[in-house]
Design a protein around this motif. Sequence first.
Motif, PDB file in Angstrom:
ATOM      1  N   TRP A   1     -43.968  -0.572  38.884  1.00 37.64           N
ATOM      2  CA  TRP A   1     -44.235   0.855  38.758  1.00 37.64           C
ATOM      3  C   TRP A   1     -44.667   1.479  40.071  1.00 37.64           C
ATOM      4  O   TRP A   1     -44.371   2.647  40.345  1.00 37.64           O
ATOM      5  CB  TRP A   1     -45.313   1.051  37.694  1.00 37.64           C
ATOM      6  CG  TRP A   1     -45.803   2.445  37.541  1.00 37.64           C
ATOM      7  CD1 TRP A   1     -46.944   2.959  38.078  1.00 37.64           C
ATOM      8  CD2 TRP A   1     -45.166   3.508  36.846  1.00 37.64           C
ATOM      9  NE1 TRP A   1     -47.062   4.285  37.736  1.00 37.64           N
ATOM     10  CE2 TRP A   1     -45.982   4.648  36.972  1.00 37.64           C
ATOM     11  CE3 TRP A   1     -43.966   3.611  36.107  1.00 37.64           C
ATOM     12  CZ2 TRP A   1     -45.655   5.874  36.399  1.00 37.64           C
ATOM     13  CZ3 TRP A   1     -43.661   4.831  35.549  1.00 37.64           C
ATOM     14  CH2 TRP A   1     -44.493   5.942  35.690  1.00 37.64           C
ATOM     15  N   TRP A   2     -45.384   0.732  40.911  1.00 36.16           N
ATOM     16  CA  TRP A   2     -46.012   1.303  42.111  1.00 36.16           C
ATOM     17  C   TRP A   2     -45.052   1.360  43.290  1.00 36.16           C
ATOM     18  O   TRP A   2     -44.161   0.521  43.414  1.00 36.16           O
ATOM     19  CB  TRP A   2     -47.242   0.475  42.481  1.00 36.16           C
ATOM     20  CG  TRP A   2     -48.130   0.236  41.309  1.00 36.16           C
ATOM     21  CD1 TRP A   2     -48.170  -0.881  40.533  1.00 36.16           C
ATOM     22  CD2 TRP A   2     -49.055   1.162  40.732  1.00 36.16           C
ATOM     23  NE1 TRP A   2     -49.081  -0.712  39.517  1.00 36.16           N
ATOM     24  CE2 TRP A   2     -49.638   0.519  39.610  1.00 36.16           C
ATOM     25  CE3 TRP A   2     -49.456   2.461  41.050  1.00 36.16           C
ATOM     26  CZ2 TRP A   2     -50.593   1.139  38.809  1.00 36.16           C
ATOM     27  CZ3 TRP A   2     -50.415   3.061  40.260  1.00 36.16           C
ATOM     28  CH2 TRP A   2     -50.969   2.411  39.152  1.00 36.16           C
TER      29      TRP A   2
ATOM     30  N   PHE B   1     -50.863   0.809  44.509  1.00 36.07           N
ATOM     31  CA  PHE B   1     -51.377  -0.047  43.432  1.00 36.07           C
ATOM     32  C   PHE B   1     -52.901  -0.094  43.449  1.00 36.07           C
ATOM     33  O   PHE B   1     -53.563   0.135  42.440  1.00 36.07           O
ATOM     34  CB  PHE B   1     -50.788  -1.454  43.596  1.00 36.07           C
ATOM     35  CG  PHE B   1     -51.455  -2.507  42.752  1.00 36.07           C
ATOM     36  CD1 PHE B   1     -51.237  -2.562  41.384  1.00 36.07           C
ATOM     37  CD2 PHE B   1     -52.281  -3.464  43.337  1.00 36.07           C
ATOM     38  CE1 PHE B   1     -51.839  -3.545  40.608  1.00 36.07           C
ATOM     39  CE2 PHE B   1     -52.891  -4.449  42.561  1.00 36.07           C
ATOM     40  CZ  PHE B   1     -52.673  -4.488  41.198  1.00 36.07           C
TER      41      PHE B   1
ATOM     42  N   MET C   1     -54.740   3.009  42.199  1.00 33.18           N
ATOM     43  CA  MET C   1     -54.714   3.244  40.752  1.00 33.18           C
ATOM     44  C   MET C   1     -54.759   4.738  40.408  1.00 33.18           C
ATOM     45  O   MET C   1     -55.531   5.167  39.542  1.00 33.18           O
ATOM     46  CB  MET C   1     -55.881   2.512  40.062  1.00 33.18           C
ATOM     47  CG  MET C   1     -55.619   1.051  39.799  1.00 33.18           C
ATOM     48  SD  MET C   1     -54.431   0.787  38.460  1.00 33.18           S
ATOM     49  CE  MET C   1     -53.637  -0.735  39.001  1.00 33.18           C
ATOM     50  N   GLY C   2     -53.971   5.493  41.103  1.00 35.02           N
ATOM     51  CA  GLY C   2     -53.867   6.923  40.802  1.00 35.02           C
ATOM     52  C   GLY C   2     -55.196   7.651  40.891  1.00 35.02           C
ATOM     53  O   GLY C   2     -55.432   8.612  40.158  1.00 35.02           O
TER      54      GLY C   2
ATOM     55  N   HIS D   1     -58.084   6.317  40.147  1.00 31.86           N
ATOM     56  CA  HIS D   1     -59.055   5.706  39.228  1.00 31.86           C
ATOM     57  C   HIS D   1     -59.459   4.307  39.650  1.00 31.86           C
ATOM     58  O   HIS D   1     -59.920   3.515  38.822  1.00 31.86           O
ATOM     59  CB  HIS D   1     -58.472   5.663  37.808  1.00 31.86           C
ATOM     60  CG  HIS D   1     -58.464   6.999  37.126  1.00 31.86           C
ATOM     61  ND1 HIS D   1     -57.402   7.459  36.395  1.00 31.86           N
ATOM     62  CD2 HIS D   1     -59.399   7.969  37.071  1.00 31.86           C
ATOM     63  CE1 HIS D   1     -57.671   8.662  35.923  1.00 31.86           C
ATOM     64  NE2 HIS D   1     -58.874   9.003  36.318  1.00 31.86           N
TER      65      HIS D   1
ATOM     66  N   TYR E   1     -61.954   2.937  41.189  1.00 36.12           N
ATOM     67  CA  TYR E   1     -63.321   2.504  40.896  1.00 36.12           C
ATOM     68  C   TYR E   1     -63.442   2.018  39.454  1.00 36.12           C
ATOM     69  O   TYR E   1     -63.964   0.932  39.190  1.00 36.12           O
ATOM     70  CB  TYR E   1     -64.292   3.651  41.170  1.00 36.12           C
ATOM     71  CG  TYR E   1     -65.719   3.342  40.783  1.00 36.12           C
ATOM     72  CD1 TYR E   1     -66.469   2.435  41.538  1.00 36.12           C
ATOM     73  CD2 TYR E   1     -66.316   3.942  39.679  1.00 36.12           C
ATOM     74  CE1 TYR E   1     -67.769   2.135  41.191  1.00 36.12           C
ATOM     75  CE2 TYR E   1     -67.623   3.638  39.322  1.00 36.12           C
ATOM     76  CZ  TYR E   1     -68.344   2.745  40.084  1.00 36.12           C
ATOM     77  OH  TYR E   1     -69.632   2.446  39.724  1.00 36.12           O
ATOM     78  N   PHE E   2     -62.946   2.798  38.520  1.00 37.54           N
ATOM     79  CA  PHE E   2     -63.105   2.469  37.093  1.00 37.54           C
ATOM     80  C   PHE E   2     -62.242   1.275  36.679  1.00 37.54           C
ATOM     81  O   PHE E   2     -62.674   0.429  35.907  1.00 37.54           O
ATOM     82  CB  PHE E   2     -62.795   3.697  36.245  1.00 37.54           C
ATOM     83  CG  PHE E   2     -63.689   4.848  36.566  1.00 37.54           C
ATOM     84  CD1 PHE E   2     -64.991   4.870  36.097  1.00 37.54           C
ATOM     85  CD2 PHE E   2     -63.254   5.889  37.375  1.00 37.54           C
ATOM     86  CE1 PHE E   2     -65.843   5.908  36.408  1.00 37.54           C
ATOM     87  CE2 PHE E   2     -64.089   6.939  37.697  1.00 37.54           C
ATOM     88  CZ  PHE E   2     -65.391   6.956  37.219  1.00 37.54           C
ATOM     89  N   VAL E   3     -61.021   1.226  37.208  1.00 31.69           N
ATOM     90  CA  VAL E   3     -60.123   0.125  36.855  1.00 31.69           C
ATOM     91  C   VAL E   3     -60.645  -1.189  37.431  1.00 31.69           C
ATOM     92  O   VAL E   3     -60.776  -2.192  36.719  1.00 31.69           O
ATOM     93  CB  VAL E   3     -58.679   0.401  37.351  1.00 31.69           C
ATOM     94  CG1 VAL E   3     -57.789  -0.829  37.166  1.00 31.69           C
ATOM     95  CG2 VAL E   3     -58.087   1.591  36.603  1.00 31.69           C
ATOM     96  N   TRP E   4     -61.005  -1.177  38.732  1.00 34.73           N
ATOM     97  CA  TRP E   4     -61.402  -2.450  39.364  1.00 34.73           C
ATOM     98  C   TRP E   4     -62.804  -2.880  38.968  1.00 34.73           C
ATOM     99  O   TRP E   4     -63.102  -4.070  38.969  1.00 34.73           O
ATOM    100  CB  TRP E   4     -61.212  -2.381  40.885  1.00 34.73           C
ATOM    101  CG  TRP E   4     -59.774  -2.101  41.229  1.00 34.73           C
ATOM    102  CD1 TRP E   4     -59.290  -1.079  41.995  1.00 34.73           C
ATOM    103  CD2 TRP E   4     -58.612  -2.833  40.797  1.00 34.73           C
ATOM    104  NE1 TRP E   4     -57.914  -1.119  42.046  1.00 34.73           N
ATOM    105  CE2 TRP E   4     -57.475  -2.192  41.315  1.00 34.73           C
ATOM    106  CE3 TRP E   4     -58.420  -3.968  39.997  1.00 34.73           C
ATOM    107  CZ2 TRP E   4     -56.168  -2.641  41.070  1.00 34.73           C
ATOM    108  CZ3 TRP E   4     -57.124  -4.416  39.760  1.00 34.73           C
ATOM    109  CH2 TRP E   4     -56.023  -3.754  40.299  1.00 34.73           C
ATOM    110  N   MET E   5     -63.662  -1.931  38.591  1.00 32.91           N
ATOM    111  CA  MET E   5     -64.970  -2.319  38.042  1.00 32.91           C
ATOM    112  C   MET E   5     -64.785  -3.040  36.712  1.00 32.91           C
ATOM    113  O   MET E   5     -65.538  -3.946  36.366  1.00 32.91           O
ATOM    114  CB  MET E   5     -65.872  -1.088  37.837  1.00 32.91           C
ATOM    115  CG  MET E   5     -66.600  -0.627  39.092  1.00 32.91           C
ATOM    116  SD  MET E   5     -67.712  -1.872  39.776  1.00 32.91           S
ATOM    117  CE  MET E   5     -69.200  -1.498  38.838  1.00 32.91           C
TER     118      MET E   5
END
Lengths: 60, 241
Positions: free
Chosen positions: A4-5, A11, A14-15, A17, A19-23
Amino acid sequence: MTIWWKSWADFWAMGGHAYFVWMSYGALLAAIVVETILLRARRRRALDAIEEERDLEAEN
Amino acid sequence: MNWFYFSSPSTFYGLAGRLAPPSFILAAVLAAAGLYLGLGVAPTDAQQGAVYRVIFIHVPTAWMSMFLYFVMACYCALTLVFNTRLSAMMARAIAPTGAMFTFVALWTGAFWGRPTWGTYWVWDARLTSELVLLFLYFGYMALANAFEDPRRGDRASALLAIIGVVNLPIIYFSVQWWNTLHQGSSVSFKGTSMHVTMLAGMLVMSFSAWMYAIGATLVRVRAVILERERRAQWVRDLGAA
């Protein structure tokens, strides 16, 4: 099944986001690492206790 | 075939040792495939943006948190009814992994909720009942270890675990029973409301979590068996051989 990326930077970002995805993913990884360490330590302790028991018996 | 052959801790110890490594290998392979699908291939959600990708670990960990509790409670029921030693050891071995998955489900939900709902936490029926599940795991573990005689700890904690099962349908149906902030299920037997690679990624990650839980439980039950049976002759012969 194409990726997708557009790039690795895309990648990791994360668009916006990241911080929230990798946390989230980081917490799961950390939890698995901690559990693995605790499991190894518990097995080690159990084996040490058996060794102690055996030594005590040998002394008597 | 002797059905009770592996219900003896001494024989199950060996079986668990043989089954654990392939469980972890399978978990790793499935995780690699699931992460490739979920983080790499699946398209970004038009409404939520990329943060929706947290569901690839949030949903599997939340499912496992409930499923593991159910399996643990079944072992607890066996303990109370048949007074079998291995079932109590299995329940003790499952609890920490169940608590780990519950914690990760709550944590990932919070980090998904912040950008999506605007808050890390609300005292919503789904979130609160999942938090109660975490406390049930903690309570079970504390009670199991609160007695000098481990067999008494087995029975007392088994009773607590069985009573706690009422929380499982509350978690599961909370999104229908109450007007919660948490969304309803996207996956059901009637079909799903998402892209096929999203669903595939989520299912593959769920199988991975399942295999990991089996591996971790088997490794832990071996330690529990050694702790509890350390005065037995077969355990003494282990290291000496």
